[in-house]
Write a protein that holds these residues in place. Structure first.
Motif, PDB file in Angstrom:
ATOM      1  N   LYS A   1      87.466 -77.732 -19.042  1.00 32.33           N
ATOM      2  CA  LYS A   1      86.778 -78.440 -20.122  1.00 32.33           C
ATOM      3  C   LYS A   1      85.315 -78.742 -19.781  1.00 32.33           C
ATOM      4  O   LYS A   1      84.440 -78.664 -20.642  1.00 32.33           O
ATOM      5  N   SER A   2      85.017 -79.080 -18.541  1.00 29.35           N
ATOM      6  CA  SER A   2      83.646 -79.461 -18.177  1.00 29.35           C
ATOM      7  C   SER A   2      82.672 -78.287 -18.341  1.00 29.35           C
ATOM      8  O   SER A   2      81.539 -78.485 -18.789  1.00 29.35           O
TER       9      SER A   2
ATOM     10  N   GLU B   1      82.152 -77.873 -22.102  1.00 26.06           N
ATOM     11  CA  GLU B   1      81.326 -78.954 -22.633  1.00 26.06           C
ATOM     12  C   GLU B   1      79.871 -78.798 -22.218  1.00 26.06           C
ATOM     13  O   GLU B   1      78.966 -79.120 -22.989  1.00 26.06           O
ATOM     14  N   ALA B   2      79.641 -78.298 -21.003  1.00 24.01           N
ATOM     15  CA  ALA B   2      78.264 -78.090 -20.542  1.00 24.01           C
ATOM     16  C   ALA B   2      77.532 -77.084 -21.425  1.00 24.01           C
ATOM     17  O   ALA B   2      76.364 -77.274 -21.766  1.00 24.01           O
TER      18      ALA B   2
END
Length: 186
Positions: A65-66, A69-70
């Motif tokens: 997810k990170s 999202e980035a």
């Protein structure tokens, strides 16, 4: 009478000089803006493609997810930059480029994603856009070089502040974006 005539000739020559320098500043500024508009078209195409790419990756790499999202945050930040602020747009684009590297690293880490037809199609489209961006970036950097050189050399430097000369940043790919991204899923 002769001194008046000489004075008028000097004033006329000075006026022609200022007009010539001003016209060169206008020409170079317009070349930079034209070159940036070519980049802007490719960037908009990339912005439109990124959500599809993220959605495709999301199905395979749910715990990443990170990284996703980035990319979305970098895209939104780049979209939020005012359209006339070229130098800020360049900085935002460098951040987006860096975050996109993480998405393609996920493709390497997930063989089923790497084999997905949608992912491959999106990756191919993005590669095509990046190739167009590279050509447009070279042209833009050439026009920036001409603009900056003229504004920092004679005769432009003599009257640069009078004509509100603007120095533009080069659009370069940061070294971090060029490095291979290491993906480690422990």
């Amino acid at each position: 009478m002769a001194t008046l005539f000489v004075f008028l000739i000097i004033v006329a020559l000075l006026a022609f000089f200022l007009i010539h320098v001003f016209n060169n500043f206008v020409k170079l500024r317009n070349l930079v803006k034209d070159a940036w508009s070519n980049i802007d078209v490719a960037l908009k195409r990339r912005y439109d493609l990124i959500p599809n790419l993220v959605e495709t990756v999301k199905g395979y790499a749910t715990h990443e997810k990170s990284a996703l999202e980035a990319v979305i945050n970098a895209r939104n930040a780049a979209l939020a930059v005012p359209s006339g602020d070229i130098n800020s747009q360049i900085k935002a684009e460098q951040q987006l480029q860096k975050s996109l590297g993480g998405i393609f690293a996920l493709g390497e880490a997930y063989p089923e994603l790497k084999a997905n037809v949608n992912f491959l199609d999106l990756q191919q489209k993005l590669n095509h856009i990046e190739e167009n961006l590279e050509r447009a970036r070279r042209y833009y950097n050439g026009t920036v070089r001409e603009n900056n050189t003229y504004g920092e050399s004679m005769p432009g430097i003599l009257v640069a502040s009078l004509f509100k000369y603007q120095k533009y940043d080069y659009y370069e790919v940061e070294e971090e974006s060029r490095a291979n991204v290491k993906v480690d899923f422990k």
